[in-house]
Motif scaffolding. Structure first.
Motif, PDB file in Angstrom:
ATOM      1  N   TYR A  48      -2.336  -3.718  -2.618  1.00  0.00           N
ATOM      2  CA  TYR A  48      -3.184  -3.120  -1.600  1.00  0.00           C
ATOM      3  C   TYR A  48      -3.187  -1.597  -1.763  1.00  0.00           C
ATOM      4  O   TYR A  48      -2.139  -1.001  -2.008  1.00  0.00           O
ATOM      5  CB  TYR A  48      -2.665  -3.499  -0.209  1.00  0.00           C
ATOM      6  N   CYS A  49      -4.374  -0.999  -1.639  1.00  0.00           N
ATOM      7  CA  CYS A  49      -4.482   0.459  -1.763  1.00  0.00           C
ATOM      8  C   CYS A  49      -3.922   0.863  -3.133  1.00  0.00           C
ATOM      9  O   CYS A  49      -4.295   0.264  -4.145  1.00  0.00           O
ATOM     10  CB  CYS A  49      -3.762   1.123  -0.587  1.00  0.00           C
TER      11      CYS A  49
ATOM     12  N   HIS B 263      -8.900  -3.024  -1.473  1.00  0.00           N
ATOM     13  CA  HIS B 263      -9.115  -1.600  -1.191  1.00  0.00           C
ATOM     14  C   HIS B 263      -8.228  -0.713  -2.070  1.00  0.00           C
ATOM     15  O   HIS B 263      -7.558   0.197  -1.597  1.00  0.00           O
ATOM     16  CB  HIS B 263      -8.979  -1.269   0.307  1.00  0.00           C
ATOM     17  N   GLY B 264      -8.267  -0.989  -3.380  1.00  0.00           N
ATOM     18  CA  GLY B 264      -7.464  -0.233  -4.332  1.00  0.00           C
ATOM     19  C   GLY B 264      -8.328   0.464  -5.375  1.00  0.00           C
ATOM     20  O   GLY B 264      -9.416  -0.032  -5.699  1.00  0.00           O
TER      21      GLY B 264
ATOM     22  N   ASP C  21       0.844  -1.187   0.000  1.00  0.00           N
ATOM     23  CA  ASP C  21       0.000   0.000   0.000  1.00  0.00           C
ATOM     24  C   ASP C  21       0.885   1.246   0.000  1.00  0.00           C
ATOM     25  O   ASP C  21       2.118   1.160  -0.101  1.00  0.00           O
ATOM     26  CB  ASP C  21      -0.944  -0.024   1.211  1.00  0.00           C
TER      27      ASP C  21
ATOM     28  N   HIS D 135     -11.381   1.858   4.079  1.00  0.00           N
ATOM     29  CA  HIS D 135     -10.152   1.776   3.282  1.00  0.00           C
ATOM     30  C   HIS D 135      -8.965   1.370   4.162  1.00  0.00           C
ATOM     31  O   HIS D 135      -8.737   1.953   5.211  1.00  0.00           O
ATOM     32  CB  HIS D 135      -9.870   3.128   2.632  1.00  0.00           C
ATOM     33  N   GLY D 136      -8.227   0.349   3.701  1.00  0.00           N
ATOM     34  CA  GLY D 136      -7.064  -0.127   4.441  1.00  0.00           C
ATOM     35  C   GLY D 136      -7.335  -1.306   5.351  1.00  0.00           C
ATOM     36  O   GLY D 136      -6.506  -1.652   6.197  1.00  0.00           O
TER      37      GLY D 136
ATOM     38  N   HIS E 265     -13.206  -4.777  -2.359  1.00  0.00           N
ATOM     39  CA  HIS E 265     -13.361  -3.335  -2.150  1.00  0.00           C
ATOM     40  C   HIS E 265     -13.795  -3.018  -0.725  1.00  0.00           C
ATOM     41  O   HIS E 265     -14.574  -3.764  -0.114  1.00  0.00           O
ATOM     42  CB  HIS E 265     -14.417  -2.787  -3.111  1.00  0.00           C
TER      43      HIS E 265
ATOM     44  N   ASP F 112     -15.086   2.850   0.133  1.00  0.00           N
ATOM     45  CA  ASP F 112     -14.447   3.293  -1.114  1.00  0.00           C
ATOM     46  C   ASP F 112     -15.363   3.250  -2.323  1.00  0.00           C
ATOM     47  O   ASP F 112     -15.103   3.937  -3.319  1.00  0.00           O
ATOM     48  CB  ASP F 112     -13.231   2.410  -1.424  1.00  0.00           C
TER      49      ASP F 112
END
Length: 244
Positions: A130-131, A155-156, A36, A211-212, A177, A181
């Motif tokens: 990630y992210c 979560h990207g 991330d 997120h994360g 997801h 987000d």
């Protein structure tokens, strides 16, 4: 779990990287793992070792290498809400400088390096992230459809490049997801693009997440969602990667 610190030659220098691989010898399927935005740190090393324990050679490059070796900025042990503004003030210029052209140049180098490792078997590899690393993973898979059998991102911002980018995918895909987000409507549009690409995929919102959610050193961490991530990722790799 054996690990290595490596230097990957790139068009713009050398990227430091972390690799983890199984205890037993021989060759293993390769996985390129993008961190991330906080970069390589203990939690990413732990996740790479966890994945390697399931039989994979996992390469985690420092994609901010142009700004120095990881950790590029000093991070607190726990990245809580109070720390985030100061951390992001340092990170955002690095993220903004990491253009799509840089991403693709680096992806060429990372994949070439990964597949050349003596512990990595022949055949296609997987890419996950990630992210922002989820976006880098998606760009990498879109640019190398013949070399990548599986793409997973968590979560990207995977749809940031639009449906034309997704149309170039040939890998089997899983997108996990965060509820914070993506709206159900946006998920529907994203999944239409994956339908049009004609690839096998799952793309879902993990309930109750922000997120994360995979990162145990942040306030966003959700243990149940992290387990759901493993429950999606490991079968995907098992279906798509060839073992020696």
């Amino acid at each position: 779990m054996p690990t290595k610190t490596l230097q990957i030659p790139t068009a713009d220098g050398h990227a430091d990287a972390f690799a983890a691989f199984p205890v037993h010898g021989g060759q293993h399927p390769g996985v390129l793992l993008y961190a991330d935005g906080f970069g390589i740190r203990p939690v990413l090393r732990e996740m790479a070792r966890e994945l390697a324990g399931h039989g994979y050679y996992v390469l985690v490059p420092n994609f901010f290498y142009r700004h120095g070796p990881a950790p590029v900025i000093e991070l607190p042990e726990h990245i809580g809400e109070e720390a985030r503004p100061a951390v992001f003030a340092q990170l955002m210029p690095l993220i903004e400088a990491h253009t799509a052209d840089r991403v693709l140049r680096d992806a060429d180098a990372y994949l070439g390096f990964l597949t050349a490792q003596p512990e990595v078997g022949a055949g296609p590899v997987a890419v996950t992230g990630y992210c922002i690393g989820g976006l880098l993973a998606t760009r990498t898979a879109a640019a190398h459809p013949g070399r990548i059998a599986a793409l997973a991102a968590f979560h990207g911002p995977v749809g940031a490049d639009g449906p034309d980018s997704l149309s170039r995918l040939s890998a089997e895909v899983h997108f996990g997801h965060a509820e914070s987000d993506l709206t159900p409507e946006a998920l529907g549009e994203l999944n239409k693009a994956l339908d049009a690409a004609g690839v096998g995929y799952t793309s879902e919102i993990y309930p109750g997440t922000v997120h994360g959610f995979t990162m145990s050193d942040t306030d966003a961490f959700d243990p149940a969602a992290l387990q759901r991530h493993w429950d999606r990722l490991l079968p995907l790799l098992g279906r798509t990667l060839t073992r020696s």
